[in-house]
Enzyme design. Structure first.
Site, PDB file in Angstrom:
ATOM      1  N   ASP A 272       0.864  -1.179   0.000  1.00 34.92           N
ATOM      2  CA  ASP A 272       0.000   0.000   0.000  1.00 34.92           C
ATOM      3  C   ASP A 272       0.901   1.229   0.000  1.00 34.92           C
ATOM      4  O   ASP A 272       1.605   1.439   0.975  1.00 34.92           O
ATOM      5  CB  ASP A 272      -0.980  -0.001   1.176  1.00 34.92           C
ATOM      6  CG  ASP A 272      -0.327  -0.342   2.515  1.00 34.92           C
ATOM      7  OD1 ASP A 272       0.656  -1.102   2.539  1.00 34.92           O
ATOM      8  OD2 ASP A 272      -0.798   0.164   3.534  1.00 34.92           O
ATOM      9  N   GLU A 474      12.961   1.519   6.749  1.00 36.91           N
ATOM     10  CA  GLU A 474      11.859   0.667   6.291  1.00 36.91           C
ATOM     11  C   GLU A 474      12.004   0.267   4.829  1.00 36.91           C
ATOM     12  O   GLU A 474      11.626  -0.818   4.412  1.00 36.91           O
ATOM     13  CB  GLU A 474      10.590   1.512   6.478  1.00 36.91           C
ATOM     14  CG  GLU A 474       9.311   0.918   6.028  1.00 36.91           C
ATOM     15  CD  GLU A 474       8.226   1.990   5.892  1.00 36.91           C
ATOM     16  OE1 GLU A 474       8.548   3.165   5.639  1.00 36.91           O
ATOM     17  OE2 GLU A 474       7.050   1.637   6.037  1.00 36.91           O
TER      18      GLU A 474
HETATM   19  O1  LIG Z   1      -0.852   3.283   8.122  1.00 35.06           O
HETATM   20  C1  LIG Z   1      -0.782   3.061   6.758  1.00 35.06           C
HETATM   21  C2  LIG Z   1      -0.524   1.611   6.443  1.00 35.06           C
HETATM   22  O2  LIG Z   1       0.649   1.227   7.141  1.00 35.06           O
HETATM   23  C3  LIG Z   1       1.024  -0.138   7.110  1.00 35.06           C
HETATM   24  O3  LIG Z   1       1.629  -0.477   5.864  1.00 35.06           O
HETATM   25  C4  LIG Z   1       3.013  -0.295   5.721  1.00 35.06           C
HETATM   26  O4  LIG Z   1       3.757  -0.669   6.865  1.00 35.06           O
HETATM   27  C5  LIG Z   1       3.634  -2.029   7.329  1.00 35.06           C
HETATM   28  C6  LIG Z   1       4.526  -2.197   8.518  1.00 35.06           C
HETATM   29  O5  LIG Z   1       5.870  -2.161   8.157  1.00 35.06           O
HETATM   30  C7  LIG Z   1       3.934  -3.023   6.195  1.00 35.06           C
HETATM   31  O6  LIG Z   1       3.570  -4.305   6.600  1.00 35.06           O
HETATM   32  C8  LIG Z   1       3.192  -2.662   4.908  1.00 35.06           C
HETATM   33  O7  LIG Z   1       3.657  -3.481   3.870  1.00 35.06           O
HETATM   34  C9  LIG Z   1       3.460  -1.191   4.577  1.00 35.06           C
HETATM   35  O8  LIG Z   1       2.847  -0.824   3.360  1.00 35.06           O
HETATM   36  C10 LIG Z   1      -0.155  -1.058   7.395  1.00 35.06           C
HETATM   37  O9  LIG Z   1       0.184  -2.397   7.206  1.00 35.06           O
HETATM   38  C11 LIG Z   1      -1.345  -0.709   6.511  1.00 35.06           C
HETATM   39  O10 LIG Z   1      -2.420  -1.546   6.780  1.00 35.06           O
HETATM   40  C12 LIG Z   1      -1.721   0.741   6.823  1.00 35.06           C
HETATM   41  O11 LIG Z   1      -2.859   1.111   6.114  1.00 35.06           O
END
Ligand SMILES: OC[C@H]1O[C@H](O[C@H]2O[C@H](CO)[C@@H](O)[C@H](O)[C@H]2O)[C@H](O)[C@@H](O)[C@@H]1O
Length: 521
Positions: A272, A474
């Site tokens: 996302d 990240e």
């Molecule tokens: O808050 C926005 C989004 O954040 C997360 O996504 C991102 O961080 C995660 C943790 O590192 C990762 O798993 C994911 O691939 C990233 O895109 C969260 O997982 C989303 O649901 C949320 O909307």
């Protein structure tokens, strides 16, 4: 009544909020609102408290035996020590009053990704665990999977992360792969016995109802594959203002709901956001994730089938083992029929027409494969059923080399610089790791050399960025050695669970010779 900072008026925050003084236009003053927030809310992150990982030692016995270079070794030990910073357990206030918190009360300690991500996240945990294996922190790894299993007991699937606002979706399903890694190192049969019924439940989640779609190929064979589909059609609570802003130009309510579901389903994909899910690569409102059969999701479900077959055999349940081996062969055929593109020598996501109802079997059409280049087009290589085919690996390796995705210091997520975080020029640790591992496992010398070359460049850029900024990131910019990535809806985050895990896992695999330079070349 006692509030967080002394006496306050009401037990009930909603009553207290209603009682706040308002001016003629109904607005509350900043001072009153700040006091209310201070009285009734804890600070961000106060819900998870530091947990000292009991299996952490500053230099574990047998740590990264192949790392000979002292500079790299010293850095690897610093990365290893970051597990201490990222280790957390649920606070007593959450355990006592879970209804007052968004954090879900998990039974044991976890490792969080870092910065903004103050709770355990599902697919991140796979690479955290790969790193914990290199750090010999088996108890911490087991605690993470025990927590994830508890989600399946409660919700029937593993949540995106441990928050109440994530109870509408999952994330790329890698629990079985986590357990397999732990089992390989520890031989813990008790864990396998506990996990197996949960994995069978999770398997159902991804292979029935809204997550399952059937495609009929040109030979009239039916193939069942999985898709992402969040059980949510409102703005994501964690990013509601952003989602509402996206829809400012959509007037129709049902179109808005449709869009919100696409947004949440994209979050379920872990990518996302990305042009990978957009019909028009410059317009986020054209997200169409639920109309896509994604290559990577089906690779993860195939991995789940193989892992379940393996675990069933280990515990002596031959019937289940046999049926899951059969399911894995069926999915392998489906992946080849629906995703494989012989001309491009890679696997392409499969798209359905806009607005198609996917309850019935859909006829496969060549033009529905998405020809854009994404790192996910190479992920089947991660699975032994594919990487053991020498002829196939040769073709796919050539295709990867000429794809434009392999950049100076890693594999780009895509070739489109859209400003989204899961696009060019960002490179993500999990994608590097799965492709490197796939090439490596093939056993071909040339593929191994390519894997090692990508790994060395990736490790270098992580090292140089760490020395420049004092942090692990990240995501990274794969065009510039030592630069972290950007784009997307939040500022770049540090910490960082999966990046640490991948660096440690790669250093364990490839080592680092004494006289190989670690600086950008
Ligand atoms: O808050 C926005 C989004 O954040 C997360 O996504 C991102 O961080 C995660 C943790 O590192 C990762 O798993 C994911 O691939 C990233 O895109 C969260 O997982 C989303 O649901 C949320 O909307």
């Amino acid at each position: 009544m006692e509030c967080r900072n002394g006496p306050c008026d009401s037990h009930n925050p909603i009553d207290a909020f209603d009682k706040l003084p308002r001016n003629a236009t109904g607005a509350i003053s900043v001072k009153d609102l700040s006091k209310f927030i201070d009285d009734y809310f804890e600070g961000a992150g106060d819900d998870l408290v530091y947990a000292d990982p009991l299996d952490f030692v500053p230099e574990p016995e047998g740590f990264l035996p192949k790392v000979e270079n002292s500079q790299v070794r010293a850095w690897a030990l610093e990365v290893h020590s970051l597990w201490k910073n990222l280790s957390r357990k649920v606070s007593d206030s959450v355990l006592n009053r879970p209804e007052f918190h968004t954090l879900l009360p998990l039974p044991g300690p976890v490792v969080i990704p870092g910065s903004r991500f103050k709770e355990v996240n599902y697919w991140d945990s796979y690479w955290v665990i790969r790193g914990l294996m290199a750090s010999k922190m088996y108890a911490t790894a087991k605690s993470i999977v025990t927590n994830l299993i508890s989600f399946i007991d409660t919700y029937g699937y593993v949540l995106n992360g441990a928050r109440a606002y994530y109870t509408n979706r999952s994330q790329p399903p890698l629990l079985s792969a986590m357990i397999h890694e732990i089992y390989k190192r520890t031989g813990d049969l008790k864990l396998v016995r506990k996990a197996l019924p949960a994995l069978l439940k999770e398997y159902q989640f991804w292979n029935t109802g809204i997550h399952s779609v059937t495609v009929q190929d040109s030979q009239a064979s039916n193939h069942k594959l999985s898709r992402y589909y969040a059980m949510w059609n409102k703005p994501r609570p964690e990013s509601a203002t952003i989602d509402k802003a996206f829809t400012s130009k959509i007037l129709n309510d049902s179109e808005k709901q449709h869009f919100y579901r696409e947004v949440a389903s994209t979050a379920e994909s872990g990518w996302d956001f990305s042009t990978r899910w957009m019909r028009n690569t410059s317009d986020i409102t054209t997200l169409t994730t639920t109309s896509i059969l994604p290559v990577d999701l089906n690779v993860f479900v195939l991995r789940m089938e193989l892992d379940i077959a393996f675990f069933a055999k280990v515990v002596g349940d031959n019937k289940t083992a046999k049926s899951f081996l059969k399911a894995s062969q069926t999915r392998k055929r489906a992946i080849n029929s629906v995703f494989w593109n012989e001309e491009k020598r890679q696997w392409l996501d499969y798209w359905f027409d806009n607005g198609a109802t996917l309850q019935e079997c859909q006829a496969w059409q060549a033009s529905n494969q998405n020809h854009r280049a994404y790192a996910s087009n190479y992920l089947p290589l991660w699975i032994d059923l594919f990487n053991s085919d020498t002829c196939l690996v040769k073709k796919v390796k050539k295709s990867l080399e000429s794809s434009g995705l392999v950049c100076a210091v890693g594999i780009a997520t895509s070739l489109i610089n859209s400003g989204n975080q899961w696009d060019y020029p960002n490179g993500w640790a999990p994608l590097q790791h799965m492709i490197i591992e796939g090439l490596l496992r093939s056993g071909s010398e040339e593929a191994r050399a390519m894997a090692e070359d990508i790994a060395v460049r990736w490790i270098r850029t992580n090292y140089v960025a760490y020395k420049k900024t004092g942090a692990m990131h990240e995501k990274y910019n794969v065009e510039k050695c030592g630069d972290f990535g950007g784009g997307g809806e939040y500022i770049p985050q540090t910490g960082f669970g999966w990046s640490n895990g991948v660096v440690l896992a790669l250093l364990e695999e490839f080592g680092w010779p004494r006289d190989l330079k670690i600086d950008c070349q």
